[in-house]
Design a protein around this motif. Structure first.
Motif, short mmCIF file in Angstrom:
data_model
loop_
_atom_site.label_atom_id
_atom_site.label_comp_id
_atom_site.label_asym_id
_atom_site.label_seq_id
_atom_site.Cartn_x
_atom_site.Cartn_y
_atom_site.Cartn_z
N UNK A 31 5.71 -20.70 11.59
CA UNK A 31 6.19 -20.53 12.95
C UNK A 31 5.58 -19.25 13.50
N UNK A 32 4.84 -19.39 14.59
CA UNK A 32 4.21 -18.23 15.22
C UNK A 32 4.79 -18.03 16.59
N UNK A 33 5.02 -16.79 16.91
CA UNK A 33 5.41 -16.42 18.26
C UNK A 33 4.46 -15.31 18.69
N UNK A 34 3.72 -15.57 19.73
CA UNK A 34 2.78 -14.57 20.25
C UNK A 34 2.42 -14.94 21.68
N UNK A 35 1.93 -13.99 22.38
CA UNK A 35 1.57 -14.25 23.78
C UNK A 35 0.37 -15.19 23.84
N UNK A 36 0.18 -15.79 24.98
CA UNK A 36 -0.91 -16.74 25.21
C UNK A 36 -2.25 -16.04 25.04
N UNK A 37 -3.20 -16.75 24.44
CA UNK A 37 -4.56 -16.26 24.35
C UNK A 37 -4.91 -15.45 23.13
N UNK A 38 -3.99 -15.29 22.18
CA UNK A 38 -4.30 -14.47 21.01
C UNK A 38 -4.94 -15.28 19.87
N UNK A 39 -5.03 -16.59 20.03
CA UNK A 39 -5.70 -17.41 19.02
C UNK A 39 -4.82 -18.21 18.10
N UNK A 40 -3.59 -18.48 18.50
CA UNK A 40 -2.67 -19.25 17.65
C UNK A 40 -3.23 -20.65 17.37
N UNK A 41 -3.71 -21.32 18.40
CA UNK A 41 -4.22 -22.68 18.24
C UNK A 41 -5.47 -22.68 17.35
N UNK A 42 -6.35 -21.73 17.53
CA UNK A 42 -7.56 -21.64 16.70
C UNK A 42 -7.19 -21.40 15.24
N UNK A 43 -6.23 -20.54 15.00
CA UNK A 43 -5.80 -20.27 13.63
C UNK A 43 -5.18 -21.52 13.00
N UNK A 44 -4.37 -22.23 13.77
CA UNK A 44 -3.77 -23.46 13.26
C UNK A 44 -4.83 -24.51 12.98
N UNK A 45 -5.80 -24.67 13.88
CA UNK A 45 -6.89 -25.63 13.64
C UNK A 45 -7.66 -25.28 12.37
#
Length: 93
Positions: free
Chosen positions: A12-26
């Motif tokens: 579970x990640x909580x962070x502001x938009x644009x920090x790369x959460x989706x890229x890290x998950x991919x």
């Protein structure tokens, strides 16, 4: 996040938009080729639909329903409209 055979995990990640959460998950999903990865995404048009995210997660696994205990199996079958019946208790799902 090492896991043994048959063990489940979650992130579970909580962070502001644009920090790369989706890229890290991919990247994590691509690196886990020997694991089954289930994902759900928030869809604005589905906000009013009960159990929309649950359906996203469980739809690929419906062929394994017989492995569940009867109360949970019956609740999911009813929730997903695969069987008629009264709405199940949300804690039984």
């Amino acid at each position: 996040m090492g896991r043994g055979l048959g063990e489940a995990g979650r992130w579970c990640w909580k962070a502001r938009a644009g920090v790369g959460k989706a890229a890290l998950l991919d990247y994590a999903v691509a690196s886990a080729s020997d694991l089954r990865v289930l994902r759900a995404v928030r869809v604005e048009s589905e906000m009013e639909l009960a159990f929309a995210a649950l359906h996203q997660l469980c739809a690929p696994l419906l062929d394994r329903l017989e492995r569940l205990p009867v109360p949970q199996r019956d609740a999911l079958l009813t929730t997903f409209g695969l069987r008629a019946g009264p709405a199940p208790d949300r804690f039984g799902i």
